[in-house]
Design an enzyme around this catalytic site. Structure first.
Site, PDB file in Angstrom:
ATOM      1  N   HIS A 171       0.820  -1.205   0.000  1.00  0.00           N
ATOM      2  CA  HIS A 171       0.000   0.000   0.000  1.00  0.00           C
ATOM      3  C   HIS A 171       0.857   1.259   0.000  1.00  0.00           C
ATOM      4  CE1 HIS A 171       0.399   1.889   4.006  1.00  0.00           C
ATOM      5  NE2 HIS A 171       0.890   0.705   4.310  1.00  0.00           N
ATOM      6  N   CYS A 172       0.224   2.341  -0.422  1.00  0.00           N
ATOM      7  CA  CYS A 172       0.757   3.697  -0.279  1.00  0.00           C
ATOM      8  C   CYS A 172      -0.404   4.502   0.291  1.00  0.00           C
ATOM      9  CB  CYS A 172       1.293   4.236  -1.610  1.00  0.00           C
ATOM     10  SG  CYS A 172       0.160   4.133  -3.016  1.00  0.00           S
ATOM     11  N   LEU A 173      -0.550   5.736  -0.067  1.00  0.00           N
ATOM     12  CA  LEU A 173      -1.655   6.512   0.475  1.00  0.00           C
ATOM     13  C   LEU A 173      -2.984   6.140  -0.188  1.00  0.00           C
ATOM     14  CD1 LEU A 173      -2.213   8.649   2.597  1.00  0.00           C
ATOM     15  CD2 LEU A 173      -1.962  10.386   0.828  1.00  0.00           C
TER      16      LEU A 173
END
Length: 164
Positions: free
Chosen positions: A104-106
């Site tokens: 994941h990232c933002l």
């Protein structure tokens, strides 16, 4: 339908910060590993990472610090991320079952998508465009920024050269 994370291939999930911050969601999907592609403090994730995965073990976690900017040096970090994903999806010494990983990232659009695409290119020996098609089939909004896409094409060349 859960829009915070999507299973791209068996055990490999792509998602956003909201998925990563939700220990019950991670446990529902039997996530054992979390790969965070974001710069800065993990304060947002501390409660999740302090929680335990099903079976009482803490989530295994790796953070790779990158901003979602076309000139970020993604290529220099891909091998580390791909190896972490691969280790998560491979049976380990204490179990014959592979783990499951959330990358994941933002927003789960560019940075994390780039690492999932890089993993598929490396593991399946396919092109970046083929890998991105697989990812977008499951997570429509996944789209590496232009600079990341160019670096993924270089990654593809390196992967192809190493198998020749």
């Amino acid at each position: 339908m859960n829009e915070t994370m999507h299973e791209i291939t068996s055990g490999l999930y792509l998602g956003d910060i909201f998925a990563a911050r939700n220990p019950s969601l991670l446990n529902d999907h039997q996530i054992t590993h979390v790969l965070t592609i974001a710069r800065g403090s993990l304060g947002l994730l501390s409660n999740t990472l302090d929680a335990t995965a099903d079976g009482g073990k803490a989530f295994k976690h790796l953070q790779i610090e990158l901003d979602d900017l076309p000139d970020e040096k993604l290529l220099e970090r891909l091998e580390e991320g791909v190896q972490f994903i691969d280790s998560a999806l491979s049976p380990s010494g204490d179990t014959t079952e592979p783990g499951k990983i959330l990358v994941h990232c933002l927003q789960g659009m560019s940075r994390s998508c780039s690492f999932v695409v890089a993993y598929l290119v490396w593991k399946k020996n396919i092109s970046v465009s083929q890998a991105l098609e697989i990812v977008q089939e499951k997570r429509k909004k996944a789209r590496p920024n232009a600079g990341f896409y160019r670096q993924l094409q270089e990654w593809e060349r390196r992967c192809r050269d190493s198998t020749d």
